[in-house]
Design an enzyme around this catalytic site. Structure first.
Site, short mmCIF file in Angstrom:
data_model
loop_
_atom_site.label_atom_id
_atom_site.label_comp_id
_atom_site.label_asym_id
_atom_site.label_seq_id
_atom_site.Cartn_x
_atom_site.Cartn_y
_atom_site.Cartn_z
N ALA A 45 42.70 32.56 44.36
CA ALA A 45 43.37 33.85 44.41
C ALA A 45 44.52 33.83 45.42
CB ALA A 45 42.37 34.95 44.78
N ASP A 48 47.34 32.05 43.82
CA ASP A 48 47.99 32.95 42.88
C ASP A 48 48.98 33.87 43.60
OD1 ASP A 48 45.08 33.43 40.73
OD2 ASP A 48 46.69 31.94 40.67
N LYS A 122 37.97 32.08 29.98
CA LYS A 122 38.73 31.09 30.74
C LYS A 122 37.74 30.22 31.52
CE LYS A 122 42.60 30.60 33.96
NZ LYS A 122 41.89 29.77 34.96
N ARG A 143 44.84 16.17 32.73
CA ARG A 143 46.07 16.94 32.54
C ARG A 143 47.27 16.29 33.23
NH1 ARG A 143 47.95 22.29 32.10
NH2 ARG A 143 45.86 23.16 31.94
N LYS A 295 45.21 34.91 23.04
CA LYS A 295 46.18 34.11 22.31
C LYS A 295 46.57 34.79 21.01
CE LYS A 295 44.25 29.67 23.92
NZ LYS A 295 43.57 28.42 23.50
N LYS A 319 42.96 37.34 34.77
CA LYS A 319 42.06 36.82 35.80
C LYS A 319 41.35 37.97 36.50
CE LYS A 319 42.86 32.99 37.87
NZ LYS A 319 43.37 31.90 38.73
#
Length: 683
Positions: A45, A48, A122, A143, A295, A319
């Site tokens: 957080a 973010d 998520k 990734r 989505k 979130k």
């Protein structure tokens, strides 16, 4: 009298803005790297908030939004010291933009109309990219930075959820995206077995899963009880689904696990209903989750909405606020960091929150302790922000019984005894001024210079650095390269029980010898000059070639270096104005550390002043290899396409960067033309 320029206030404002952007961007990059390739030091957080602050700053001042801004990047590059091979994804993995409240979600839904949406949980895990060719698992990769990840195929093959051969009639090629995770019910057992074996408990399931993928022994991977869920597709041949939902149904028919919590809805109101439902049932899922992903269902509509440089416009992650619990605050202690910053932290009665037991939490600085009004002995509210590092939000005042005590911030450094004070008037942070000899700061600096972005001394970690200082072998880092076997016999980390230098000690000496002959830019990074990271260090080393020339250069001249600017130039000059800093560089030079690059075999600077973007897979260059080829010839290797880009080199599966280059009318090159450009500076 010195004349005052009419635009001096404007210049000062621009300098302050650039300084603010540099500091914020550096912080975002650092925490992003730790999240993907190490141990995060701040809550998700909090990251973010930092990222959103950087976005807002760039929105208010578009001139700050340079092509290599962290707001344009996805993930983090694979670690250079990784034992796993780097591989390029067939199609780029993008990130997701976030919203944090109902109003932001409503705004996204309004600007992203669709016939139908999918709502998905998520998953708080580790992204993985699977390539199946003719139904057989060919490769699995992390990734990384979205284009290049680490090849972890051998480890993924032992995860039972992931089939080695797809069932039914799979296509000739399918790239499957998903998440590796550990089930909440498995995590306590995994930790119990780890503690029984004499090892420390893991912090949380997400980091444990990430570490599991990087194990060298597949038997250790099995012990992590890893699971997989698919949530997207990339490159494909012989498979043309019309919708995301259809794609998920196909994946499931081939034996790949998909989430049973995915719902197809047709209205914005239904999307909001799903978000509200999972806010109340977030622990009902088989995995840790911290939000809902929405989505656009139709793949044609997805293409119509397009993407930014880092995230699709057709998807968003809502979130949830971090979870909160209460516990007793036993004590408040302080920690001293690399820059001398003294940070208070809470020592609490252990409490279980968001999948793990925590006993310490951040309090940021002494001003924050006062603002929150917490006392030692309080019952406090703790937030497990982002499921990583807990934070004390404040006290439960009604539970006080009079035995609580006020925290008194120390006036002396707990590591060296120096008097603490703000570095400048108005600073919230207090710092230890004993920058050269403070054991805590020196330990942190030694650990930093041993990192892969500097000298890359694998055998010198935090434990070893602390031992070298405690044993009196090192007074500061200036004598690091004078270490020998005799000196190491005074340590404990680098010796056997009989007092002889052990294998780790021999490795340290070997690595130090290698580090003496490193590149100049790595030496610049290792000096811990504020703002001088790898990018600026490369630019300075490339232009000046030697430490002597760099130190003699006027600050205005340094600032003219591409990618440097006045803030970094001033920081560089000010650093060398401190006597012991200059003596440190001179001591390293006397110990044989290279202070000048050998330019006898330096490539001709054919690309000086030229910005090149490479996108897609090239036959004769890896991603890093292409970047090195550009930098070695004096060019700038950018990660994003803009009007300032001179050339865009396009390989296989280039994606959106090629589209943007064509929209801007930029010069697009094939790989063969790129090789001509490298040689001649023109095509």
């Amino acid at each position: 009298m010195v004349p005052v320029s009419d635009n001096q206030p404007e210049q000062t404002e621009n300098t302050d803005l650039r300084r603010q952007w540099n500091e914020l961007a550096e912080e975002v990059r650092s925490h992003r790297e730790a999240y993907y390739n190490g141990e995060p030091s701040i809550p998700d957080a909090d990251f973010d908030k930092l990222f959103q602050s950087l976005l807002r700053l760039e929105e208010q001042h578009p001139e700050l939004a340079v092509p290599d801004s962290p707001t344009m990047e996805v993930g983090a590059p694979a670690p250079e010291e990784s034992t796993f091979a780097n591989v390029e994804h067939l199609q780029r993995l993008m990130s997701l933009d976030n919203v944090f409240d109902d109003d932001e979600l409503a705004e996204w839904l309004e600007r992203t109309p669709a016939d139908a949406y999918l709502t998905e949980l998520k998953v708080d895990g580790v992204s993985i990219d699977l390539v199946y060719r003719d139904g057989a698992l060919e490769r699995a990769a992390t990734r990384g930075d979205g284009r290049v990840g680490e090849d972890v195929t051998a480890n993924v093959r032992v995860i039972e959820d992931i089939p080695h051969q797809l069932s039914g009639e799979p296509p000739a090629l399918i790239e499957v995206r998903g998440e590796i995770y550990i089930r909440p019910e498995d995590f306590p057992d995994i930790n119990a077995q780890r503690v029984e074996s004499g090892k420390p408990a893991f912090a949380n399931p997400r980091n444990t899963a990430a570490g599991g993928l990087r194990q060298k022994n597949t038997a250790d991977v099995r012990k992590r009880r890893l699971h997989f869920v698919a949530h997207g597709i990339g490159a494909r041949e012989g498979f043309t689904p019309a919708t995301q939902h259809e794609a998920y149904e196909a994946l499931a028919s081939w034996g790949l696990p998909t989430s049973r919590y995915t719902d197809l809805v047709t209205t914005a109101a239904e999307v909001r209903d799903k978000v509200r439902y999972w806010a109340e049932h977030r622990h009902d899922a088989d995995f840790e989750m911290d939000g809902v992903v929405v989505k656009v269902n139709s793949l044609a509509e997805q293409r119509g909405h397009g993407s930014t440089s880092r995230a699709p416009r057709w998807a968003i992650a809502y979130k949830y606020p971090p979870e909160e619990v209460t516990t007793r605050l036993r004590n408040i202690l302080v920690n001293v960091g690399r820059t001398g910053r003294v940070t208070p932290f809470a020592v609490m009665e252990p409490v279980f929150v968001s999948g793990s037991t925590v006993s310490m939490a951040t309090l940021h600085n002494q001003t924050e302790v006062q603002r929150k009004g917490v006392l030692i002995g309080d019952t406090v509210v703790v937030r497990k922000a982002g499921e990583i590092i807990p934070e004390v939000l404040g006290p439960v005042v009604e539970k006080r019984d009079g035995t609580e005590q006020e925290f008194v911030f120390p006036t002396q450094c707990p590591a060296c005894g120096a008097t603490l004070a703000p570095q400048k008037e108005g600073d919230a942070d207090w710092r230890c001024p004993n920058t050269r000899f403070c054991p805590a700061q020196l330990t942190a600096r030694l650990t930093y210079l041993a990192g892969r972005g500097a000298f890359d001394i694998e055998a010198l970690g935090e434990k070893g650095a602390r031992d070298l200082i405690r044993s009196g072998v090192l007074e500061d880092e200036s004598s690091l390269f004078d270490l020998d076997r005799e000196k190491l016999t005074r340590t404990s980390v680098y010796t056997t029980k009989s007092g002889k230098v052990n294998a780790t000690g021999e490795k340290l000496l070997e690595h130090l010898e290698t580090a003496r002959n490193t590149d100049l830019w790595r030496v610049l990074v290792a000096l811990s000059i504020r703002h001088v990271g790898p990018t600026a260090a490369r630019a300075l080393a490339s232009r000046y070639g030697s430490m002597e020339t760099l130190r003699a250069a006027p600050v205005e001249d340094l600032a003219d270096t591409d990618g440097v600017g006045m803030i970094i130039a001033e920081s560089f000059t000010e650093w060398f104005s401190v006597d012991w800093h200059a003596q440190l560089a001179e001591a390293w030079a006397a110990s044989g550390v290279t202070m000048a690059d050998d330019r006898s075999d330096r490539a001709e600077q054919t690309l000086e002043g030229i910005t090149v973007v490479v996108t897609g897979s090239l036959e004769n260059f890896t991603r890093d290899g292409a970047k090195e080829a550009i930098l070695a010839r004096g060019g700038k290797a950018s990660g994003s396409v803009s009007k300032r880009t001179d050339y865009v080199v396009v390989g296989e599966n280039a994606g959106s960067k090629e589209d943007k280059a064509r929209e801007l009318g930029l010069r697009i090159l094939t790989e063969a033309e790129f090789e001509t450009l490298l040689e001649n500076g023109s095509v």
